[in-house]
Design a protein around this motif. Structure first.
Motif, mmCIF file in Angstrom:
data_model
loop_
_atom_site.group_PDB
_atom_site.id
_atom_site.type_symbol
_atom_site.label_atom_id
_atom_site.label_comp_id
_atom_site.label_asym_id
_atom_site.label_seq_id
_atom_site.Cartn_x
_atom_site.Cartn_y
_atom_site.Cartn_z
ATOM 1 N N ILE A 218 0.842 -1.147 -0.029
ATOM 2 C CA ILE A 218 0.074 0.030 0.038
ATOM 3 C C ILE A 218 0.829 1.147 0.026
ATOM 4 N N TYR A 219 1.983 1.259 0.710
ATOM 5 C CA TYR A 219 2.644 2.524 0.597
ATOM 6 C C TYR A 219 3.577 2.686 -0.526
ATOM 7 N N GLY A 220 3.985 1.399 -1.151
ATOM 8 C CA GLY A 220 4.683 1.706 -2.558
ATOM 9 C C GLY A 220 3.526 2.194 -3.568
ATOM 10 N N LEU A 221 2.330 1.720 -3.382
ATOM 11 C CA LEU A 221 1.306 2.316 -4.396
ATOM 12 C C LEU A 221 1.238 3.765 -4.322
ATOM 13 N N PHE A 222 1.092 4.001 -2.947
ATOM 14 C CA PHE A 222 0.736 5.408 -2.690
ATOM 15 C C PHE A 222 1.959 6.431 -3.118
ATOM 16 N N CYS A 223 3.141 5.828 -3.208
ATOM 17 C CA CYS A 223 4.354 6.558 -3.652
ATOM 18 C C CYS A 223 4.206 6.723 -5.082
ATOM 19 N N VAL A 224 3.991 5.703 -5.916
ATOM 20 C CA VAL A 224 3.697 5.582 -7.343
ATOM 21 C C VAL A 224 2.635 6.831 -7.761
ATOM 22 N N ILE A 225 1.461 6.999 -6.914
ATOM 23 C CA ILE A 225 0.309 7.652 -7.147
ATOM 24 C C ILE A 225 0.912 9.060 -6.769
ATOM 25 N N THR A 226 1.553 9.358 -5.829
ATOM 26 C CA THR A 226 2.425 10.581 -5.649
ATOM 27 C C THR A 226 3.191 11.283 -6.805
#
Length: 247
Positions: A218-226
């Motif tokens: 989830i943290y990795g996906l959030f970084c990609v979205i950012t």
């Protein structure tokens, strides 16, 4: 209770003022770089520096923040940011601007992490739900009011004026932080800050990531979205000025 309300209000106003000023300065800086170069690519580099600075600082910032007085660190960071932001109003070298913006983003990343730790130390567990709700409200208000204030300043002044306003906001933030209590983790401050200490902390992080894979994903996906959001934001100033002719 009255003491907690006073300290929490000061903390929220301080962080909110710093966040509000950051929006004003960054929008003004976009226009300054666009006016200097006429290149949307030059503006996009400003946004590339944000995750790059976070990546560089996050490798070691946690080890430092856990072992210092977070309030004093936040005051120092705000003071240094005020000086660097003020200096941007007098600089006409593009590469020097990039260098200062990179340092500002490193300090902003440190400040954000420090503020989260300090909030946890300052706010009792029973009041954190209410405090977090107020903090999110303040941050959302900064997201709306920051560009609005920047636009008003650009109507009556120049991007340089907006830069100076942000520097003043950071000084105000330092004054508010100075009235808050200090919180130092004495049990963690005994060991001196070193490369070996950073490596040991990273081993703890890696073990946590391997045991909590869903959180890591989830943290990795959030970084990609950012990253994608930053790419979109980098085009807004160029589109508004060159296509819509707002300014």
């Amino acid at each position: 209770m009255n003491s907690f309300r006073k300290t929490s209000t000061l903390l929220l106003v301080s962080v909110g003022t710093s966040n509000l000023g950051a929006w004003v300065y960054f929008i003004a800086l976009n226009l300054i770089v666009l006016e200097m170069t006429g290149s949307p690519f030059a503006v996009s580099i400003l946004y590339v520096l944000v995750p790059l600075a976070s990546l560089v600082s996050n490798l070691w910032s946690g080890s430092l923040i856990d072992r210092v007085d977070t309030r004093r660190l936040m005051m120092l960071l705000d003071g240094l940011r005020a000086f660097l932001v003020f200096s941007l109003g007098w600089i006409d070298s593009l590469w020097l601007i990039y260098g200062i913006v990179f340092l500002l983003n490193v300090m902003s990343s440190l400040f954000e992490s420090s503020s989260l730790v300090y909030m946890t130390q300052l706010v009792p567990a029973s009041n954190r739900q209410k405090f977090n709700a107020m903090k999110n409200f303040v941050q959302s208000s900064g997201f709306i009011l920051g560009p609005t204030i920047a636009g008003l300043l650009l109507l009556v002044g120049s991007p340089t004026t907006a830069i100076f306003v942000n520097a003043f906001a950071l000084v105000v933030s330092v004054g508010m932080l100075s009235r808050l209590p200090s919180h130092l983790r004495t049990n963690a401050s005994i060991e001196s800050f070193s490369v070996r200490l950073i490596i040991e902390d990273w081993k703890v992080v890696i073990r946590f990531a391997s045991n909590a894979r869903y959180v890591t994903i989830i943290y990795g996906l959030f970084c990609v979205i950012t990253i994608f959001m930053s790419g979109l934001d980098s085009l807004e100033a160029s589109f508004a000025t060159q296509v819509l002719h707002f300014i």
